[in-house]
Write a protein that holds these residues in place. Structure first.
Motif, short mmCIF file in Angstrom:
data_model
loop_
_atom_site.label_atom_id
_atom_site.label_comp_id
_atom_site.label_asym_id
_atom_site.label_seq_id
_atom_site.Cartn_x
_atom_site.Cartn_y
_atom_site.Cartn_z
N LYS A 3 30.77 30.39 32.04
CA LYS A 3 32.22 30.58 32.09
C LYS A 3 32.71 30.38 33.51
CE LYS A 3 32.66 33.83 28.32
NZ LYS A 3 33.12 35.16 27.93
N LYS A 4 33.88 29.77 33.63
CA LYS A 4 34.49 29.60 34.96
C LYS A 4 35.27 30.85 35.31
CE LYS A 4 35.02 24.63 34.96
NZ LYS A 4 35.96 23.53 35.12
N LYS A 5 35.26 31.19 36.59
CA LYS A 5 36.04 32.33 37.07
C LYS A 5 37.51 31.92 37.14
CE LYS A 5 33.57 35.55 39.86
NZ LYS A 5 33.40 36.08 41.20
N LYS A 6 38.37 32.85 36.79
CA LYS A 6 39.79 32.60 36.92
C LYS A 6 40.20 32.73 38.38
CE LYS A 6 41.37 34.37 32.50
NZ LYS A 6 42.24 35.37 31.88
N ALA A 7 41.14 31.93 38.78
CA ALA A 7 41.67 32.03 40.14
C ALA A 7 42.91 32.92 40.11
CB ALA A 7 41.99 30.66 40.68
N GLN A 8 42.74 34.13 39.56
CA GLN A 8 43.85 35.06 39.40
C GLN A 8 43.51 36.38 40.10
OE1 GLN A 8 46.69 34.50 37.43
NE2 GLN A 8 46.05 32.41 36.99
N MET A 9 44.54 37.09 40.50
CA MET A 9 44.34 38.43 41.06
C MET A 9 45.35 39.38 40.43
SD MET A 9 46.02 38.31 44.87
CE MET A 9 46.13 40.05 45.09
N LEU A 10 44.98 40.63 40.29
CA LEU A 10 45.85 41.63 39.71
C LEU A 10 46.74 42.24 40.79
CD1 LEU A 10 43.38 43.48 37.36
CD2 LEU A 10 45.19 41.92 36.70
N PHE A 11 47.96 42.62 40.39
CA PHE A 11 48.89 43.29 41.30
C PHE A 11 49.72 44.26 40.49
CE2 PHE A 11 51.28 39.81 39.57
CZ PHE A 11 52.55 40.31 39.41
N LYS A 12 50.38 45.16 41.18
CA LYS A 12 51.32 46.05 40.50
C LYS A 12 52.65 46.01 41.23
CE LYS A 12 49.93 50.37 42.68
NZ LYS A 12 49.40 51.72 42.46
N LEU A 13 53.71 46.16 40.47
CA LEU A 13 55.06 46.23 41.02
C LEU A 13 55.51 47.68 40.91
CD1 LEU A 13 56.64 43.08 39.38
CD2 LEU A 13 55.96 43.35 41.75
N VAL A 14 55.86 48.29 42.04
CA VAL A 14 56.24 49.70 42.10
C VAL A 14 57.75 49.80 42.29
CG1 VAL A 14 55.87 51.86 43.32
CG2 VAL A 14 54.01 50.24 43.11
N SER A 15 58.35 50.69 41.55
CA SER A 15 59.80 50.86 41.58
C SER A 15 60.26 51.42 42.93
CB SER A 15 60.23 51.82 40.48
OG SER A 15 61.60 52.11 40.58
N SER A 16 61.35 50.88 43.45
CA SER A 16 61.91 51.37 44.71
C SER A 16 62.78 52.62 44.48
CB SER A 16 62.73 50.29 45.40
OG SER A 16 63.82 49.92 44.59
N ALA A 17 63.00 52.98 43.21
CA ALA A 17 63.77 54.18 42.90
C ALA A 17 62.92 55.44 42.97
CB ALA A 17 64.38 54.05 41.51
#
Length: 58
Positions: A3-17
């Motif tokens: 299997k090929k590795k994905k060229a992706q990375m995980l991130f999270k978006l945090v609320s400014s409120a």
């Protein structure tokens, strides 16, 4: 076949409120140098607020 590795990375978006609400997603590693800022819906305050990218702990 291997299997090929994905060229992706995980991130999270945090609320400014400061509600603690967050979105989680993945993006291409080639664009990882830029921090993402999106205006998305925060259901806790029932409004659209600015979400900023933060590192996701694995």
């Amino acid at each position: 076949m291997a299997k090929k590795k994905k060229a992706q990375m995980l991130f999270k978006l945090v609320s400014s409120a400061a509600t603690g609400f967050q979105y989680i997603g993945e993006k291409n590693i080639k664009h990882a140098a830029r921090k993402m800022m999106l205006r998305k819906f925060d259901p806790i305050v029932n409004r659209y607020v600015l979400f900023t990218e933060a590192k996701l702990k694995k």
